[in-house]
Design an enzyme around this catalytic site. Sequence first.
Site, PDB file in Angstrom:
ATOM      1  N   HIS A   1    -107.025  64.269 -41.553  1.00 16.36           N
ATOM      2  CA  HIS A   1    -107.114  63.645 -42.879  1.00 16.36           C
ATOM      3  C   HIS A   1    -106.198  62.433 -42.979  1.00 16.36           C
ATOM      4  O   HIS A   1    -105.820  62.044 -44.072  1.00 16.36           O
ATOM      5  CB  HIS A   1    -106.771  64.678 -43.968  1.00 16.36           C
ATOM      6  CG  HIS A   1    -105.369  65.192 -43.874  1.00 16.36           C
ATOM      7  ND1 HIS A   1    -104.984  66.148 -42.973  1.00 16.36           N
ATOM      8  CD2 HIS A   1    -104.243  64.863 -44.553  1.00 16.36           C
ATOM      9  CE1 HIS A   1    -103.692  66.388 -43.105  1.00 16.36           C
ATOM     10  NE2 HIS A   1    -103.207  65.608 -44.063  1.00 16.36           N
ATOM     11  N   GLU A   2    -105.826  61.853 -41.820  1.00 16.63           N
ATOM     12  CA  GLU A   2    -104.887  60.723 -41.837  1.00 16.63           C
ATOM     13  C   GLU A   2    -105.474  59.622 -40.941  1.00 16.63           C
ATOM     14  O   GLU A   2    -104.906  59.269 -39.923  1.00 16.63           O
ATOM     15  CB  GLU A   2    -103.517  61.220 -41.313  1.00 16.63           C
ATOM     16  CG  GLU A   2    -102.332  60.413 -41.767  1.00 16.63           C
ATOM     17  CD  GLU A   2    -100.999  61.057 -41.358  1.00 16.63           C
ATOM     18  OE1 GLU A   2    -100.221  61.447 -42.251  1.00 16.63           O
ATOM     19  OE2 GLU A   2    -100.729  61.170 -40.149  1.00 16.63           O
TER      20      GLU A   2
ATOM     21  N   ARG B   1    -113.557  67.822 -55.951  1.00 11.83           N
ATOM     22  CA  ARG B   1    -112.537  68.748 -55.466  1.00 11.83           C
ATOM     23  C   ARG B   1    -113.083  70.142 -55.157  1.00 11.83           C
ATOM     24  O   ARG B   1    -112.650  70.780 -54.197  1.00 11.83           O
ATOM     25  CB  ARG B   1    -111.391  68.836 -56.486  1.00 11.83           C
ATOM     26  CG  ARG B   1    -110.221  69.713 -56.057  1.00 11.83           C
ATOM     27  CD  ARG B   1    -109.546  69.187 -54.807  1.00 11.83           C
ATOM     28  NE  ARG B   1    -108.460  70.026 -54.337  1.00 11.83           N
ATOM     29  CZ  ARG B   1    -108.625  71.099 -53.575  1.00 11.83           C
ATOM     30  NH1 ARG B   1    -109.841  71.486 -53.193  1.00 11.83           N
ATOM     31  NH2 ARG B   1    -107.578  71.798 -53.171  1.00 11.83           N
TER      32      ARG B   1
ATOM     33  N   HIS C   1     -98.671  67.668 -40.488  1.00  7.89           N
ATOM     34  CA  HIS C   1     -98.266  69.076 -40.484  1.00  7.89           C
ATOM     35  C   HIS C   1     -99.312  69.960 -41.200  1.00  7.89           C
ATOM     36  O   HIS C   1     -99.515  71.113 -40.838  1.00  7.89           O
ATOM     37  CB  HIS C   1     -96.907  69.181 -41.180  1.00  7.89           C
ATOM     38  CG  HIS C   1     -96.291  70.522 -41.090  1.00  7.89           C
ATOM     39  ND1 HIS C   1     -95.216  70.795 -40.285  1.00  7.89           N
ATOM     40  CD2 HIS C   1     -96.627  71.687 -41.691  1.00  7.89           C
ATOM     41  CE1 HIS C   1     -94.909  72.073 -40.401  1.00  7.89           C
ATOM     42  NE2 HIS C   1     -95.739  72.631 -41.258  1.00  7.89           N
ATOM     43  N   THR C   2     -99.985  69.394 -42.206  1.00 11.74           N
ATOM     44  CA  THR C   2    -100.962  70.189 -42.965  1.00 11.74           C
ATOM     45  C   THR C   2    -102.187  70.567 -42.112  1.00 11.74           C
ATOM     46  O   THR C   2    -102.790  71.622 -42.326  1.00 11.74           O
ATOM     47  CB  THR C   2    -101.386  69.429 -44.239  1.00 11.74           C
ATOM     48  OG1 THR C   2    -100.206  69.063 -44.956  1.00 11.74           O
ATOM     49  CG2 THR C   2    -102.251  70.291 -45.143  1.00 11.74           C
TER      50      THR C   2
HETATM   51  P1  NAD Z   1     -93.003  67.798 -40.190  1.00 15.22           P
HETATM   52  O1  NAD Z   1     -93.238  69.084 -39.504  1.00 15.22           O
HETATM   53  O2  NAD Z   1     -93.188  66.518 -39.441  1.00 15.22           O
HETATM   54  O3  NAD Z   1     -91.512  67.741 -40.805  1.00 15.22           O
HETATM   55  C1  NAD Z   1     -90.823  68.855 -41.281  1.00 15.22           C
HETATM   56  C2  NAD Z   1     -89.325  68.653 -41.024  1.00 15.22           C
HETATM   57  O4  NAD Z   1     -88.621  69.757 -41.598  1.00 15.22           O
HETATM   58  C3  NAD Z   1     -88.938  68.606 -39.551  1.00 15.22           C
HETATM   59  O5  NAD Z   1     -88.132  67.481 -39.291  1.00 15.22           O
HETATM   60  C4  NAD Z   1     -88.152  69.908 -39.338  1.00 15.22           C
HETATM   61  O6  NAD Z   1     -87.132  69.785 -38.349  1.00 15.22           O
HETATM   62  C5  NAD Z   1     -87.590  70.165 -40.717  1.00 15.22           C
HETATM   63  N1  NAD Z   1     -87.293  71.576 -40.978  1.00 15.22           N
HETATM   64  C6  NAD Z   1     -88.090  72.657 -40.733  1.00 15.22           C
HETATM   65  N2  NAD Z   1     -87.476  73.781 -41.141  1.00 15.22           N
HETATM   66  C7  NAD Z   1     -86.286  73.407 -41.661  1.00 15.22           C
HETATM   67  C8  NAD Z   1     -85.201  74.136 -42.249  1.00 15.22           C
HETATM   68  N3  NAD Z   1     -85.231  75.462 -42.375  1.00 15.22           N
HETATM   69  N4  NAD Z   1     -84.129  73.431 -42.682  1.00 15.22           N
HETATM   70  C9  NAD Z   1     -84.082  72.082 -42.548  1.00 15.22           C
HETATM   71  N5  NAD Z   1     -85.073  71.347 -41.992  1.00 15.22           N
HETATM   72  C10 NAD Z   1     -86.151  72.016 -41.556  1.00 15.22           C
HETATM   73  O7  NAD Z   1     -93.952  67.809 -41.474  1.00 15.22           O
HETATM   74  P2  NAD Z   1     -94.519  66.614 -42.374  1.00 15.22           P
HETATM   75  O8  NAD Z   1     -95.805  66.133 -41.790  1.00 15.22           O
HETATM   76  O9  NAD Z   1     -93.428  65.661 -42.652  1.00 15.22           O
HETATM   77  O10 NAD Z   1     -94.888  67.438 -43.701  1.00 15.22           O
HETATM   78  C11 NAD Z   1     -93.870  68.077 -44.459  1.00 15.22           C
HETATM   79  C12 NAD Z   1     -94.465  69.064 -45.442  1.00 15.22           C
HETATM   80  O11 NAD Z   1     -95.194  68.346 -46.442  1.00 15.22           O
HETATM   81  C13 NAD Z   1     -95.462  70.048 -44.849  1.00 15.22           C
HETATM   82  O12 NAD Z   1     -95.347  71.275 -45.538  1.00 15.22           O
HETATM   83  C14 NAD Z   1     -96.804  69.400 -45.153  1.00 15.22           C
HETATM   84  O13 NAD Z   1     -97.836  70.360 -45.140  1.00 15.22           O
HETATM   85  C15 NAD Z   1     -96.521  68.851 -46.530  1.00 15.22           C
HETATM   86  N6  NAD Z   1     -97.339  67.720 -46.990  1.00 15.22           N
HETATM   87  C16 NAD Z   1     -97.614  67.675 -48.325  1.00 15.22           C
HETATM   88  C17 NAD Z   1     -98.304  66.596 -48.859  1.00 15.22           C
HETATM   89  C18 NAD Z   1     -98.585  66.511 -50.321  1.00 15.22           C
HETATM   90  O14 NAD Z   1     -99.370  65.654 -50.725  1.00 15.22           O
HETATM   91  N7  NAD Z   1     -97.981  67.336 -51.155  1.00 15.22           N
HETATM   92  C19 NAD Z   1     -98.730  65.577 -47.995  1.00 15.22           C
HETATM   93  C20 NAD Z   1     -98.403  65.641 -46.647  1.00 15.22           C
HETATM   94  C21 NAD Z   1     -97.708  66.727 -46.154  1.00 15.22           C
HETATM   95  N1  AHE Z   2    -105.034  74.328 -49.680  1.00 12.73           N
HETATM   96  C1  AHE Z   2    -103.659  74.663 -49.998  1.00 12.73           C
HETATM   97  C2  AHE Z   2    -102.941  73.496 -50.655  1.00 12.73           C
HETATM   98  C3  AHE Z   2    -102.830  72.329 -49.780  1.00 12.73           C
HETATM   99  C4  AHE Z   2    -102.153  71.195 -50.517  1.00 12.73           C
HETATM  100  O1  AHE Z   2    -101.282  71.392 -51.363  1.00 12.73           O
HETATM  101  N2  AHE Z   2    -102.542  69.997 -50.173  1.00 12.73           N
HETATM  102  C5  AHE Z   2    -101.916  68.799 -50.686  1.00 12.73           C
HETATM  103  C6  AHE Z   2    -102.081  67.748 -49.658  1.00 12.73           C
HETATM  104  S1  AHE Z   2    -101.307  68.142 -48.159  1.00 12.73           S
HETATM  105  C7  AHE Z   2    -101.643  66.803 -47.221  1.00 12.73           C
HETATM  106  O2  AHE Z   2    -101.031  66.891 -46.048  1.00 12.73           O
HETATM  107  C8  AHE Z   2    -102.619  68.259 -51.923  1.00 12.73           C
HETATM  108  O3  AHE Z   2    -102.711  67.064 -52.132  1.00 12.73           O
HETATM  109  N3  AHE Z   2    -103.101  69.076 -52.761  1.00 12.73           N
HETATM  110  C9  AHE Z   2    -103.828  68.667 -53.921  1.00 12.73           C
HETATM  111  C10 AHE Z   2    -105.197  69.268 -53.865  1.00 12.73           C
HETATM  112  O4  AHE Z   2    -105.970  69.050 -54.785  1.00 12.73           O
HETATM  113  O5  AHE Z   2    -105.483  69.936 -52.858  1.00 12.73           O
HETATM  114  C11 AHE Z   2    -103.595  75.849 -50.948  1.00 12.73           C
HETATM  115  O6  AHE Z   2    -102.478  76.362 -51.139  1.00 12.73           O
HETATM  116  O7  AHE Z   2    -104.647  76.240 -51.455  1.00 12.73           O
HETATM  117 ZN    ZN Z   3    -101.276  65.420 -44.579  1.00 15.16          ZN
END
Ligand code: NAD
Ligand code: AHE
Ligand code: ZN
Length: 375
Positions: free
Chosen positions: A68-69, A116, A46-47
């Site tokens: 990135h995957e 980074r 999704h990102t």
């Molecule tokens: P995805 O799009 O596959 O899944 C999102 C899910 O949320 C879907 O099943 C969708 O139906 C549901 N959804 C959307 N709006 C909704 C609502 N209002 N109420 C209830 N459900 C709702 O995405 P993903 O690949 O699983 O990623 C999820 C999130 O995590 C994204 O924001 C992505 O960018 C983020 N992400 C963060 C990291 C991290 O390291 N922090 C890593 C990977 C992804």
């Molecule tokens: N560039 C965005 C932030 C994006 C972000 O939070 N990335 C996650 C990974 S998402 C993978 O699907 C993360 O790991 N962040 C840690 C980092 O160092 O980026 C923004 O808001 O600027």
């Molecule tokens: Zn990702």
Amino acid sequence: TAGQVIKCKAAVAWGPGQPLIIEEIEVAPPKKGEVRVKILATGVCHTDAYTLSGKDPEGEWWPIVFGHEGGGIVESVGEGVTSVQPGDHVIPLYIPECGQCKFCKSGKTNLCSIVRSTQGRGLMPDETTRFTCKGQKLYHYMGCSTFSQYTVLSEISVAKINPKAPLDKVCLLGCGITTGYGAATKTANVQPGSTVAVFGCGGVGLSVIQGAAARKASQIIAVDKNPKKFEYAKKLGATDFVNPDDYDKPIQQVLIEMTDGGLDYTFECIGNTKLMRAALESCHKGWGESIIIGVAGAGEEISTRPFQLVTGRVWKGSAFGGVKGRSELPSLVENYLEKKFEIDMFATHQFKLGDINKAFEIMHDGDCIRAVISF
Ligand code: NAD
Ligand code: AHE
Ligand code: ZN
């Protein structure tokens, strides 16, 4: 091919919101401390769609090669590289692990800081890029750029894994699956018998469910507005299913009523700041912890009444599930090979690189958890 420029195919994003175009690009040899990797498979997260949409405040660099995957095989290594060699199977890491920086040495975080700042600007550590197309430089994405047959990464940005593992499955450990699993097992450190709610059951949320089930949580509530996701959630160990569209009261109220005052842990896996608030406010008074995983668009902010925190709820975040890629990914791969860890179920769709735009379209379809692109 070592030491020479490689011409290959890549999906290039020429500008925000535009479909990716398959182009022939040139990939320069790896410089000091770098490796060049032949990518065999990549998931679409999704990102990738988020940054392509133009909502990423960091994403000021075009044209760029997203992705990135991934999973691939080291083709050649630059000067001084000792930890991997040509032929090694690797997973690219958007959070590297140098082992030397303040962050790596702290024992408190996986957020290695060493590359980074250049990574965030789409550059290799020497402030240049290894990709060109039609005489123009292409930027790197998250230090990975896996939507290319060949890519160049920092040595510290690859995890060497067991070559027996199928790359078209374990590539998904490069982001979504590891992120969700680690958020449950490391960031939250879910305890046996506890209660959990997971907001959003895409690849990330379903992996939180897998992690919470591994930790023997007694109740795991899957929250999604797309009921097709519940079938997967159930297979991975969710016990309850809530579609917010079925209720006309706030979702936090629904969850608090279901759980005698709130949950021990909640996870936001959507990227919606309203649901981040709802996830926090669904936590039990005194101890509930809410983990933000979803990534929100430029300018968006979270809010709640401070009283929510004063009365003991905790707000946390998690990047890549708190997992240190080089030291911890190889054992997740082993667990998968020993059938102790589910990955196959997540790989619901397969495409060739030429059809990568279809993978972006299908991401919004309820049947798709992850599309895997092969080359
Ligand atoms: P995805 O799009 O596959 O899944 C999102 C899910 O949320 C879907 O099943 C969708 O139906 C549901 N959804 C959307 N709006 C909704 C609502 N209002 N109420 C209830 N459900 C709702 O995405 P993903 O690949 O699983 O990623 C999820 C999130 O995590 C994204 O924001 C992505 O960018 C983020 N992400 C963060 C990291 C991290 O390291 N922090 C890593 C990977 C992804
Ligand atoms: N560039 C965005 C932030 C994006 C972000 O939070 N990335 C996650 C990974 S998402 C993978 O699907 C993360 O790991 N962040 C840690 C980092 O160092 O980026 C923004 O808001 O600027
Ligand atoms: Zn990702």
